[in-house]
Design a protein around this motif. Structure first.
Motif, mmCIF file in Angstrom:
data_model
loop_
_atom_site.group_PDB
_atom_site.id
_atom_site.type_symbol
_atom_site.label_atom_id
_atom_site.label_comp_id
_atom_site.label_asym_id
_atom_site.label_seq_id
_atom_site.Cartn_x
_atom_site.Cartn_y
_atom_site.Cartn_z
ATOM 1 N N ILE A 404 0.807 -1.218 0.000
ATOM 2 C CA ILE A 404 0.000 0.000 0.000
ATOM 3 C C ILE A 404 0.839 1.267 0.000
ATOM 4 C CG2 ILE A 404 -1.796 1.240 1.250
ATOM 5 C CD1 ILE A 404 -2.093 -1.690 2.666
ATOM 6 N N ASN A 407 4.545 3.638 -2.611
ATOM 7 C CA ASN A 407 4.867 4.846 -3.349
ATOM 8 C C ASN A 407 5.493 5.936 -2.493
ATOM 9 O OD1 ASN A 407 4.473 4.515 -5.974
ATOM 10 N ND2 ASN A 407 2.304 5.076 -5.978
ATOM 11 N N LYS A 408 5.242 5.829 -1.220
ATOM 12 C CA LYS A 408 5.683 6.873 -0.289
ATOM 13 C C LYS A 408 7.206 6.859 -0.184
ATOM 14 C CE LYS A 408 4.521 9.322 3.668
ATOM 15 N NZ LYS A 408 3.615 10.446 3.683
ATOM 16 N N GLN A 699 6.367 14.782 -3.373
ATOM 17 C CA GLN A 699 5.628 13.540 -3.327
ATOM 18 C C GLN A 699 4.213 13.775 -2.809
ATOM 19 O OE1 GLN A 699 5.148 11.382 -0.341
ATOM 20 N NE2 GLN A 699 4.492 9.566 -1.478
ATOM 21 N N LYS A 702 0.012 15.973 -4.651
ATOM 22 C CA LYS A 702 -1.375 15.599 -4.897
ATOM 23 C C LYS A 702 -2.188 15.672 -3.603
ATOM 24 C CE LYS A 702 -4.179 11.684 -6.131
ATOM 25 N NZ LYS A 702 -4.134 10.231 -6.022
ATOM 26 N N GLU A 703 -1.596 15.116 -2.543
ATOM 27 C CA GLU A 703 -2.309 15.114 -1.266
ATOM 28 C C GLU A 703 -2.613 16.534 -0.811
ATOM 29 O OE1 GLU A 703 -0.542 12.765 1.822
ATOM 30 O OE2 GLU A 703 -1.678 13.806 3.397
ATOM 31 N N ILE A 706 -5.465 17.896 -2.798
ATOM 32 C CA ILE A 706 -6.740 17.318 -2.365
ATOM 33 C C ILE A 706 -7.205 17.961 -1.065
ATOM 34 C CG2 ILE A 706 -7.868 15.214 -1.571
ATOM 35 C CD1 ILE A 706 -5.945 13.679 -3.444
ATOM 36 N N LEU A 793 -3.527 19.099 -9.161
ATOM 37 C CA LEU A 793 -4.375 17.964 -9.512
ATOM 38 C C LEU A 793 -4.509 17.776 -11.020
ATOM 39 C CD1 LEU A 793 -7.172 18.410 -6.827
ATOM 40 C CD2 LEU A 793 -5.187 16.892 -6.812
ATOM 41 N N GLU A 796 -2.491 14.108 -13.221
ATOM 42 C CA GLU A 796 -2.455 12.901 -12.393
ATOM 43 C C GLU A 796 -2.659 11.694 -13.262
ATOM 44 O OE1 GLU A 796 -2.077 10.938 -9.699
ATOM 45 O OE2 GLU A 796 -0.780 12.571 -9.077
ATOM 46 N N PHE B 89 -13.956 14.254 -8.916
ATOM 47 C CA PHE B 89 -13.068 14.309 -10.088
ATOM 48 C C PHE B 89 -13.091 13.007 -10.860
ATOM 49 C CE2 PHE B 89 -11.343 17.137 -6.868
ATOM 50 C CZ PHE B 89 -11.118 18.296 -7.579
ATOM 51 N N SER B 91 -10.458 11.378 -11.757
ATOM 52 C CA SER B 91 -9.471 10.431 -11.197
ATOM 53 C C SER B 91 -9.642 10.260 -9.688
ATOM 54 C CB SER B 91 -8.076 10.898 -11.551
ATOM 55 O OG SER B 91 -7.917 12.238 -11.130
ATOM 56 N N ASN B 93 -9.158 11.264 -6.977
ATOM 57 C CA ASN B 93 -8.374 12.108 -6.064
ATOM 58 C C ASN B 93 -8.591 11.793 -4.590
ATOM 59 O OD1 ASN B 93 -6.829 13.507 -7.853
ATOM 60 N ND2 ASN B 93 -8.329 15.152 -8.127
ATOM 61 N N ILE B 95 -6.812 10.285 -1.069
ATOM 62 C CA ILE B 95 -5.447 10.233 -0.532
ATOM 63 C C ILE B 95 -5.104 8.783 -0.206
ATOM 64 C CG2 ILE B 95 -3.935 10.971 1.352
ATOM 65 C CD1 ILE B 95 -5.591 13.556 1.467
ATOM 66 N N GLU B 97 -2.794 7.343 1.400
ATOM 67 C CA GLU B 97 -2.311 6.967 2.740
ATOM 68 C C GLU B 97 -3.432 6.960 3.783
ATOM 69 O OE1 GLU B 97 -0.596 9.261 0.880
ATOM 70 O OE2 GLU B 97 0.829 7.704 0.258
ATOM 71 N N LEU B 106 -12.239 14.081 5.845
ATOM 72 C CA LEU B 106 -11.368 15.230 5.610
ATOM 73 C C LEU B 106 -12.052 16.612 5.662
ATOM 74 C CD1 LEU B 106 -8.349 14.955 5.224
ATOM 75 C CD2 LEU B 106 -8.693 15.164 2.760
ATOM 76 N N PHE B 138 -7.995 0.890 2.359
ATOM 77 C CA PHE B 138 -7.321 1.988 1.676
ATOM 78 C C PHE B 138 -7.819 2.073 0.242
ATOM 79 C CE2 PHE B 138 -4.484 1.060 5.167
ATOM 80 C CZ PHE B 138 -4.139 2.336 5.601
ATOM 81 N N GLN B 140 -6.594 2.062 -2.637
ATOM 82 C CA GLN B 140 -6.077 1.151 -3.661
ATOM 83 C C GLN B 140 -6.618 -0.268 -3.530
ATOM 84 O OE1 GLN B 140 -1.827 1.554 -3.788
ATOM 85 N NE2 GLN B 140 -1.971 3.655 -4.560
ATOM 86 N N ARG B 154 -17.222 11.937 0.120
ATOM 87 C CA ARG B 154 -16.431 13.035 0.667
ATOM 88 C C ARG B 154 -17.007 14.382 0.209
ATOM 89 N NH1 ARG B 154 -10.431 13.105 -1.266
ATOM 90 N NH2 ARG B 154 -11.509 13.804 -3.151
#
Ligand SMILES: Nc1ncnc2c1ncn2[C@@H]1O[C@H](COP(=O)(O)OP(=O)(O)OP(=O)(O)O)[C@@H](O)[C@H]1O
Ligand SMILES: [Mg+2]
Lengths: 796, 231
Positions: A404, A407-408, A699, A702-703, A706, A793, A796, B89, B91, B93, B95, B97, B106, B138, B140, B154
């Motif tokens: 998961i 990517n971080k 990195q 994007k976050e 958002i 954004l 992406e 959106f 995609s 969007n 997060i 993590e 959020l 999560f 993904q 959201r």
């Protein structure tokens, strides 16, 4: 192919690669210079061919000089017998300091810093090249002299020195003038020698006796302990001749240990110490760690960010070892470039050091430099391989569990935290060492006034005219006060006399009935602004005849004499007993008690001291203070008077502040070097942190976008981005504080008088580290946080 | 509710000037469901972003609930946007993590809602989006359709008046796309104003009205006949 790809990747991120190179280059140059400096410190006196067999002989005796440990011995006349007695001794060389501060040639006086009467065996024990003369014969005849190149240049210029006569003028130390013939010229002693004589000479008439630095050359494989252990037998044997000295203990110290392990009384020159070595080794180690970890963490961060692995594998075909090959080649390249940059910096700094301090750190050290550079380079390449190594370890350890977060960026918190532990520790050290240096300088007698100068060890002929010098000077409006004294500021007041005092009986105590003495002119207390706890200064017209002598004592002396109330000891009868029948010392009363003052190093406790005044006795050092703002006038007034009174004697003076700085030169150098390396360490860490924050915020682009779309304010984004960095600095602070506290406590133990380890020093260091960290990351965080979320954004 | 007057947006890059929007005047009433259509690059997203207060226009006026907001600073726009406008959106969007739950939470965090209140609202929305059982997952770990439902959750969790959707079905298959359109329609029925950018005639069919953009200008505006009676 591989290198093409490396170049392309490096070009893609020029700033981050620049940071990598700069960090490594600064680290390498720093480590290189500390290593060279440490090597220089650790190899003092090893240039003598027989350095491993040369020992310096010293004694202590509880009955003599209060058991104090002097660097020289007081009974050097017994050394020939000693050498004959012990088969271990192959040879010896005694160095009896020439006193008086000047030598004479053609009726001109030349000041000398260090000069010795020595045994003719000097060159059989020590090694220095002779530019003129033959080592084996040059000192054979009595009254032969060998001068240093620099001294020869000073006295004779371009003329040949050989055959010239240089005289030791008559004076208070010497009844009559002694002539020496220059037989040779020697190279100046190297900078890494614990002594640097201007000249050496064999005795003209008398044998060497009384005080002399004594060096024994032992036979190969001889055990020095045989001599120190057998010394009491030797004295017993010689008891009839020298008197029973059963209590004397002998010590032999290897000559190579003197510079770092000797802090005895009357060292030839101020030595350094191991603390200095430890402090700088730690600094070098920290610098090494910081630059390595910095490189590793940037590489880790960039590897994760670029998804390098994937791309590399795609482009170069995915053999298992390709990653390793790629990172190895890239590291090699980065390290090579860094080394070149470091060498460029090194050459520059080296020439600066050579120019300002006359120390050639590079000279003759090419293989050592090559060693340091290759060691650093290897470590660098290893650090560069971190991403591959970590990945491998990771693969083995956890399989494919953590898909998961793959990517971080793997920010190595550990690395950043430890960098800040070091940063905080270093800042604490710099502040405390600087504070202590300021403390010792400010608390030294007469220091910080900026308007006191001292003429050190003036010749007896000059001393004779002190009263005229003083009264003439005081006529000038620029002059505030004039005095004279036994020891210069920063000197050691070691002389002790037996004494008697009304109501003081020696029977009841073990302590020897001796006390430190300090002859001085009556303006001494006034010039140096001594604090009187009770009583008054000497009277101006005191004529030290029998019974009317006046004594000032310091607070420690008052306690030594068993008084607690300074008022009570005033008026007590006091008498010094001169050890030398030719010298009469006053007898009289104690007239005043002054607060302890620090004439000598604050590393040592203040000893009991009796101040007295005696015309023309031991007033070796003149001090003059002038009115504020009138320095130039005062100096020209003094200079013209000097030319008038003492035309033949060199007009050489020194600011009192400078004299003290000489006493603490090791600590001052330490502070200076440490600040430089702290700055470099923090700079490298900050660059690294900047790189990391760049990677992190890129990195998180994007976050961030958002979050902003969902209502986050810029300040909230900033807080989010900086939170981790703050947390790391706080953790570092918590870990660094006790370590730094412990280490600095240890460091301060070198001093008898010290500043307090105030809490604010730690708080300040923590705040500084936090401030620097925040400043570093905030630039990047701010850019990231204020970025238009639409942009973030869009792609992406 | 939304009114623009000669709204213009110019992007300047090096020496090229792009008129992404050229004097666009339009109006959207409370409760409307409007679709914006047009070829790629005609300025649909740009218009949506300005309406959504994510970006500033280069010229013209923009009234949101009667207030001129076109000249607002970033701070003011953020304040105005919070709780009033939700975004969806193409995609998703989300997060990566954060869990599904945390993603939906959020906007409430930035609205400074209390934890208990947040929990209630998030749970309710997740139920509604039929994704409650995935709260701890999560993004993904979810399918595209599920992810878009989380994103819609959201967007609506703070009960905004306006939802802006930029090609919400663009990355979804037709089944999941339909599900998303049904959700949006349902929200619109409950009173939320919706502006949606889409390339799909089918999706545009759910809207009351379609605005056709071309090269930064409004070409036509046609009321959807099927829906006209509802208005
Ligand atoms: N930040 C920017 N900088 C420069 N030009 C931009 C920027 N954003 C958009 N543009 C340009 O503005 C025009 C409109 O872009 P916009 O993203 O609004 O198009 P769109 O209608 O949403 O297209 P698509 O259907 O492909 O999403 C395009 O020509 C685009 O290249
Ligand atoms: Mg678009």
């Amino acid at each position: 192919m591989l290198f093409q790809y490396i170049f392309r990747n490096i070009k893609k991120r020029p700033f981050l690669n620049f940071i990598k190179v700069l960090g490594l280059a600064l680290g390498l140059s720093g480590v290189l210079f500390i290593s060279l400096f440490l090597k220089n410190e650790l190899t003092y006196d090893s240039f003598h061919n027989k350095a491993d067999r040369i020992y310096r002989l010293t004694y202590t005796n509880p009955g003599i000089f209060g058991n104090n440990h002097f660097a020289r011995i007081y009974n050097s006349e017994q050394v020939p017998d000693l050498a004959a007695h012990f088969p271990e001794i192959e040879n010896y060389a005694r160095l009896a300091p020439l006193r008086g501060g000047v030598m004479m040639h053609n009726e001109r006086y030349y000041s000398i810093n260090e000069a010795f009467v020595c045994d003719s065996s000097f060159f059989r024990v020590f090694d220095t090249e002779l530019l003129v003369g033959n080592k084996h014969t040059v000192l054979e005849a009595p009254g032969s002299m060998v001068v240093s190149e620099a001294f020869a240049q000073k006295v004779f210029g371009d003329e040949s020195a050989v055959g010239k006569i240089i005289s030791l003028p008559a004076g208070q130390f010497y009844a009559r003038q002694t002539d020496f013939t220059v037989k040779g010229v020697m190279e100046n002693f190297p900078q890494n020698s614990h002594f640097h004589p201007d000249l050496i000479a064999t005795p003209a008439q008398d044998e060497i006796s009384w005080w002399a630095y004594t060096y024994l050359l032992l036979k190969e494989h001889a055990n020095p302990e045989n001599i120190t252990a057998g010394y009491s037998q030797f004295t017993a044997l010689k008891a009839e001749e020298f008197g029973g000295e059963s209590e004397t203990k002998a010590y032999l110290q290897p000559i190579t240990d003197i510079h770092l392990h000797s802090d005895k009384l009357r060292e030839i020159e101020a030595n350094s110490n191991m603390t200095n070595i430890y402090v700088l080794s730690v600094a070098a180690f920290i610098l090494l760690l910081i630059s390595m970890s910095n490189y590793a963490s940037l590489n880790l961060g960039m590897a994760g960010f670029n998804n390098k692995f994937v791309t590399i594998n795609r482009i170069l075909g995915s053999t298992r070892n390709m990653n390793l090959k790629y990172f190895f080649a890239e590291s090699l390249f980065i390290v090579l470039v860094s080394t070149l940059v470091a060498l460029a910096i090194g050459v520059l700094v080296n020439s600066l050091i050579a120019h300002h301090f006359g120390i050639h750190l590079f000279r003759g050290n090419s293989s050592f430099i090559a060693l340091v550079v290759s060691f650093f380079g290897l470590l660098g390449i290893l650090s560069g391989l971190q991403p591959v190594l970590k990945q491998r370890v990771g693969q083995i350890q956890q399989g494919k569990q953590s898909l998961i977060k793959s990517n971080k960026i793997k920010v190595s918190q550990g690395i950043i935290i430890s960098q800040y532990i070091f940063a905080i520790g270093l800042i604490v050290a710099v502040i405390i060492i600087s504070r202590q240096n300021r403390f010792v300088l400010e608390n030294s007698l007469g220091a910080g006034h900026k308007n006191i100068i001292c003429f050190e060890s003036v010749h007896a002929n000059v001393q004779q005219k002190f009263e005229i010098f003083k009264s003439e000077l005081l006529k000038h409006s620029s002059i505030e006060s004039v005095s004279a004294m036994l020891e210069p500021p920063g000197g050691e007041a070691n002389d002790m006399f037996p004494f008697e005092m009304e109501g003081y009986s020696k029977a009841e105590k073990e302590r020897p009935n001796m006390i430190g003495v300090f002859p001085c002119d009556y303006s001494f207390a006034e010039l140096f602004n001594l604090d009187f706890l009770s009583g008054n200064n000497f009277s101006q017209n005191n004529s030290d005849t029998e019974g009317s002598g006046e004594f000032l004592i310091n607070e420690t002396a008052m306690q030594f004499l068993n008084y607690n109330n300074p008022q009570e000891i005033i008026g007590k009868e006091f008498r010094l007993i001169s050890p030398n029948p030719e010298v009469t010392v006053p007898q009289g009363k104690i007239v005043g008690v002054v607060k302890d003052f620090h004439l000598s190093s604050l590393k040592k406790r203040v000893e009991p001291l009796v101040l007295f005044k005696r015309d023309k006795l031991w007033l070796l050092n003149f001090v003059v203070s002038f009115k504020p703002g009138m320095r130039q006038t005062a100096l020209s007034d003094i200079s013209s008077l000097w030319q008038e009174l003492f035309p033949a004697y060199p007009f050489i003076y020194e600011d009192v502040d400078v004299l003290y700085k000489k006493v603490y030169k090791t600590e001052l150098l330490q502070a200076r070097l440490l600040s430089i390396f702290t700055f470099i360490s923090i700079f490298i860490s900050s660059m690294g942190l900047l790189g990391i924050s760049l990677l992190v915020s890129q990195q998180q682009t994007k976050e961030i976008g958002i979050r902003k779309v969902n209502g986050a304010k810029v300040s909230e984004i900033l807080a989010m981005l900086n939170k981790d960095f703050i947390k790391w600095v706080v953790i570092a602070f918590v870990i660094a504080t006790p370590i730094a506290y412990y280490a600095m406590n240890k460091w301060l133990e070198n001093f008898a008088y010290k500043t307090t380890l105030s809490w604010w020093v730690f708080a300040l260091s923590g705040m500084l580290a936090l401030g620097i960290a925040l400043l570093t990351v905030s630039w990047q965080s701010w850019r990231a946080a204020t970025r238009n979320p639409v942009e973030a954004l869009r792609y992406e | 509710m939304i009114q623009t007057n000669k709204l213009t947006k110019i992007f300047r890059t090096e020496d090229v000037e792009t008129y992404a929007l050229n004097e666009v005047s339009m109006e959207v009433k409370r409760g409307e469901f409007v679709a914006i259509m047009g070829p790629s690059g005609c300025g649909k997203s740009t218009l949506l972003n300005i309406i959504g207060l994510l970006d500033n226009p280069s010229g013209g006026e923009y009234y949101f609930d009667g207030t001129e907001v076109g000249s607002y600073k970033e701070r003011q726009r953020t304040m105005m946007r919070k709780g009033n406008i939700g975004f969806v959106f193409q995609s998703f969007n989300l997060i990566d993590e954060l869990t599904v739950y945390e993603n939906v939470e959020l906007p409430l965090i930035y609205l400074k809602k209390k934890a208990s209140e947040r929990k209630e609202m998030v749970t309710a929305v997740l139920e509604r989006m039929k994704i409650g059982h995935r709260a701890k997952h999560f993004p993904q770990q979810l399918s595209g359709g599920q992810q878009q439902r989380v994103a819609i959750g959201r967007a609506v969790v703070a009960n905004p008046k306006l939802i802006l959707a930029d090609e919400p079905t663009g990355n979804l298959d037709s089944k999941n796309g339909l599900e998303v359109m049904n959700l949006l329609t349902e929200l619109n029925r409950e009173g939320t104003t919706i502006i949606m950018v889409t390339h799909s005639m089918h999706d545009a069919g759910f809207a009351h009205r379609v605005i056709n953009l071309f090269d930064g200008e409004i070409l036509t505006e046609n009321v959807n006949e099927k829906m006209a009676d509802i208005l």
